[in-house]
Design a protein around this motif. Structure first.
Motif, short mmCIF file in Angstrom:
data_model
loop_
_atom_site.label_atom_id
_atom_site.label_comp_id
_atom_site.label_asym_id
_atom_site.label_seq_id
_atom_site.Cartn_x
_atom_site.Cartn_y
_atom_site.Cartn_z
N GLN A 163 0.90 -1.25 0.10
CA GLN A 163 -0.19 -0.17 0.06
C GLN A 163 0.76 1.40 -0.11
O GLN A 163 0.59 2.16 -0.77
CB GLN A 163 -0.98 0.04 1.31
CG GLN A 163 -2.01 -0.84 1.06
CD GLN A 163 -2.95 -1.21 2.12
OE1 GLN A 163 -2.77 -0.48 3.17
NE2 GLN A 163 -4.10 -1.74 1.93
N LEU A 164 1.90 1.28 0.64
CA LEU A 164 2.95 2.37 0.67
C LEU A 164 3.53 2.63 -0.54
O LEU A 164 3.67 3.79 -1.15
CB LEU A 164 3.88 2.26 1.66
CG LEU A 164 4.81 3.33 1.99
CD1 LEU A 164 4.13 4.65 2.31
CD2 LEU A 164 6.22 2.88 3.08
N ALA A 165 3.85 1.53 -1.18
CA ALA A 165 4.38 1.49 -2.54
C ALA A 165 3.30 2.26 -3.47
O ALA A 165 3.86 3.27 -4.33
CB ALA A 165 4.73 0.11 -3.44
N SER A 166 2.12 1.84 -3.61
CA SER A 166 1.00 2.42 -4.26
C SER A 166 0.84 3.83 -4.13
O SER A 166 0.79 4.61 -4.81
CB SER A 166 -0.20 1.70 -4.07
OG SER A 166 -1.20 2.37 -4.76
N TYR A 167 1.12 4.30 -2.65
CA TYR A 167 0.85 5.40 -2.45
C TYR A 167 1.92 6.38 -2.85
O TYR A 167 1.73 7.71 -3.21
CB TYR A 167 0.72 5.49 -0.77
CG TYR A 167 0.62 6.92 -0.21
CD1 TYR A 167 -0.67 7.98 -0.44
CD2 TYR A 167 1.49 7.42 0.69
CE1 TYR A 167 -0.51 9.09 0.35
CE2 TYR A 167 1.56 8.88 1.32
CZ TYR A 167 0.34 9.60 1.05
OH TYR A 167 0.20 10.66 1.65
N LEU A 168 3.26 6.02 -2.94
CA LEU A 168 4.29 6.78 -3.51
C LEU A 168 4.51 6.70 -4.73
O LEU A 168 5.38 7.46 -5.39
CB LEU A 168 5.54 6.18 -2.67
CG LEU A 168 5.60 6.49 -1.20
CD1 LEU A 168 6.87 5.81 -0.62
CD2 LEU A 168 5.79 7.97 -0.92
N THR A 224 6.71 0.71 -7.37
CA THR A 224 6.43 -0.56 -7.29
C THR A 224 6.94 -1.20 -5.81
O THR A 224 7.67 -0.39 -5.44
CB THR A 224 7.05 -1.64 -8.49
OG1 THR A 224 8.46 -1.40 -8.37
CG2 THR A 224 6.74 -1.20 -9.70
N ARG A 225 6.41 -2.19 -5.39
CA ARG A 225 6.92 -2.94 -4.32
C ARG A 225 8.46 -3.00 -4.31
O ARG A 225 9.12 -2.62 -3.26
CB ARG A 225 6.16 -3.99 -4.01
CG ARG A 225 6.53 -4.54 -2.33
CD ARG A 225 5.96 -5.55 -2.07
NE ARG A 225 6.43 -6.29 -0.84
CZ ARG A 225 5.77 -6.70 0.25
NH1 ARG A 225 4.48 -6.69 0.24
NH2 ARG A 225 6.35 -7.22 1.18
N GLU A 226 8.95 -3.35 -5.26
CA GLU A 226 10.28 -3.82 -5.43
C GLU A 226 11.17 -2.54 -5.46
O GLU A 226 12.28 -2.46 -4.93
CB GLU A 226 10.57 -4.51 -6.88
CG GLU A 226 9.96 -5.98 -7.05
CD GLU A 226 8.57 -6.02 -7.15
OE1 GLU A 226 8.00 -5.04 -7.66
OE2 GLU A 226 7.89 -6.88 -6.90
N THR A 227 10.75 -1.47 -6.13
CA THR A 227 11.34 0.00 -6.10
C THR A 227 11.29 0.61 -4.65
O THR A 227 12.33 0.95 -4.02
CB THR A 227 10.72 0.91 -7.03
OG1 THR A 227 10.80 0.47 -8.17
CG2 THR A 227 11.41 2.23 -7.15
N LEU A 228 10.26 0.30 -3.90
CA LEU A 228 10.25 0.68 -2.60
C LEU A 228 11.31 -0.10 -1.80
O LEU A 228 12.06 0.57 -0.74
CB LEU A 228 8.86 0.64 -2.10
CG LEU A 228 8.75 1.19 -0.60
CD1 LEU A 228 9.21 2.51 -0.31
CD2 LEU A 228 7.28 0.75 -0.04
#
Length: 191
Positions: free
Chosen positions: A171-176, A179-183
């Motif tokens: 959810q944080l990745a989407s908010y920012l 992708t989750r991998e990038t986060l």
């Protein structure tokens, strides 16, 4: 929510509201309990309220081509709404739902407008609350216009660390807007 605590949140938004007007405004609110994932405002509904999170948190999101995009997270002591739907009386383009078991105070604008149109301090509170929410929305929008994903993460880390403790990495990745991998890479570089 205790009326005194609710009154304190109201005074944080509008310091000029009188002690006599607070009970009138509180009389227009109702408490609502939501289970995790339960919507408070669904896409397609017209928003007619402001919401104050008492306990838990609300997640604002929309679906784009089968992908959930998180727009906002509202934690305890903060207000949220859909300003565009509220003002235009048009259907909401996003959903506001409970991110975990959540208690909210619902400020019904139709009741407030009908009952207290002659109370300028109550109307001033509503205008200040709307202004406060618009400024927060612009601040979030500017994150995407002015900062890289790493800078956005650092901004959240500095200005709203509660988010990092409460919401999932996905959810944080989407908010920012990553992708989750990038986060995960961003977080790895920061250690």
């Amino acid at each position: 929510m205790d009326h005194k605590v609710l009154g304190n949140y109201i005074k944080q938004v509008s310091k000029r509201i009188t002690d006599e007007d607070i009970p009138l405004l509180v009389s227009c609110t109702r408490s609502r309990e939501l289970k995790k994932g339960e919507p408070l405002l669904k896409e397609g509904e017209v928003c007619r309220s402001f919401y104050l999170v008492e306990k838990g948190y609300l997640r604002t999101w929309y679906n784009k081509d089968g992908v959930t995009i998180n727009l906002n997270f509202t934690l305890e002591g903060d207000f949220t709404t859909n300003i565009i739907s509220l003002k235009s009386h048009k259907a909401s383009e996003f959903t506001i739902e409970a991110g975990e078991h959540t208690s909210v105070s619902v400020f019904d604008l139709d009741i407030i407008a009908n009952e207290f149109n002659s109370h300028p301090q109550i109307l001033l509170f509503i205008r200040r609350l709307a202004s406060h929410l618009l400024l927060a929305s612009e601040e979030h929008s500017n994150l995407f216009k002015m900062y890289t994903p790493t800078e956005r993460y650092r901004y959240i880390e500095k200005n709203n660390p509660r988010l990092l403790q409460r919401i999932s990495l996905s959810q944080l990745a989407s908010y920012l807007g990553v992708t989750r991998e990038t986060l995960s890479r961003i977080r790895g570089k920061m250690k």
